[in-house]
Design a protein around this motif. Sequence first.
Motif, PDB file in Angstrom:
ATOM      1  N   TYR A  57       0.853  -1.190   0.000  1.00  0.00           N
ATOM      2  CA  TYR A  57       0.000   0.000   0.000  1.00  0.00           C
ATOM      3  C   TYR A  57       0.887   1.237   0.000  1.00  0.00           C
ATOM      4  O   TYR A  57       2.003   1.208   0.527  1.00  0.00           O
ATOM      5  N   LEU A  58       0.371   2.320  -0.554  1.00  0.00           N
ATOM      6  CA  LEU A  58       1.043   3.601  -0.415  1.00  0.00           C
ATOM      7  C   LEU A  58       0.578   4.197   0.907  1.00  0.00           C
ATOM      8  O   LEU A  58      -0.621   4.401   1.114  1.00  0.00           O
ATOM      9  N   VAL A  59       1.511   4.443   1.805  1.00  0.00           N
ATOM     10  CA  VAL A  59       1.186   4.944   3.140  1.00  0.00           C
ATOM     11  C   VAL A  59       1.835   6.309   3.340  1.00  0.00           C
ATOM     12  O   VAL A  59       3.026   6.488   3.073  1.00  0.00           O
ATOM     13  N   ALA A  60       1.033   7.265   3.809  1.00  0.00           N
ATOM     14  CA  ALA A  60       1.527   8.611   4.090  1.00  0.00           C
ATOM     15  C   ALA A  60       1.392   8.885   5.583  1.00  0.00           C
ATOM     16  O   ALA A  60       0.383   8.539   6.192  1.00  0.00           O
ATOM     17  N   VAL A  61       2.414   9.509   6.153  1.00  0.00           N
ATOM     18  CA  VAL A  61       2.453   9.781   7.589  1.00  0.00           C
ATOM     19  C   VAL A  61       2.451  11.283   7.819  1.00  0.00           C
ATOM     20  O   VAL A  61       3.240  12.022   7.227  1.00  0.00           O
ATOM     21  N   GLU A  62       1.549  11.709   8.696  1.00  0.00           N
ATOM     22  CA  GLU A  62       1.439  13.123   9.068  1.00  0.00           C
ATOM     23  C   GLU A  62       1.923  13.300  10.498  1.00  0.00           C
ATOM     24  O   GLU A  62       1.430  12.648  11.407  1.00  0.00           O
ATOM     25  N   PHE A  63       2.891  14.186  10.673  1.00  0.00           N
ATOM     26  CA  PHE A  63       3.408  14.510  11.999  1.00  0.00           C
ATOM     27  C   PHE A  63       2.736  15.785  12.482  1.00  0.00           C
ATOM     28  O   PHE A  63       2.843  16.824  11.846  1.00  0.00           O
TER      29      PHE A  63
END
Length: 194
Positions: A57-63
């Motif tokens: 999966y394409l996973v994006a992380v927001e800090f």
Amino acid sequence: MPEEVVEEAWNRFFASLAPLREAGKLGYLHFGLPPWTEPKPRSFRYLERLAERTQGYLVAVEFRNPRWYTAWGFVKRELMRLGLAHVSVDAPPHPEAPPRVLEPTREVAVLRCHGRNAETWKGPHQKPYERFNWRYSEEELLDLAEATRTLAAQAERVFVIFNNNYGTQGVEAALGLKRLLGLGKPPWAEGPFS
């Protein structure tokens, strides 16, 4: 939590995504780390487990904690090593808000727009929506259009997500940004009645 409960939650999560994935409508998975999550060894172990769990999966992380950006070079390298996309954040000018860093870590970039309501970023607010109650001005949308172009120069695809979710503010902002980028009418506006 017992491991079998965690496994079942992940299994149900992936099962719920299957129809979108099979139809080619799943852009990416968004994982937002709350403001109290700091760049500590435990947090990096979490990111490693997340990358393992979501392979394929394409996973994006927001800090949401600005401390992630005090060591941005290291954090960026870790995201790239793990194959995780970075979520650039548009937030109010507030010491506890993350800065807007327009540096993708994959071929896909994400810009998440929370509005710029500095007064309610940390409170006080009685209802959750008050935090993101913001109507982007034309000048602010022009700024977001420039940010989107900056990301597009570095990535193959760019997702822009609006989280100023009071009433129709997010939809209005998305349509305004689309207009400024010259992307035309939304599909539902086409047809004999447009």
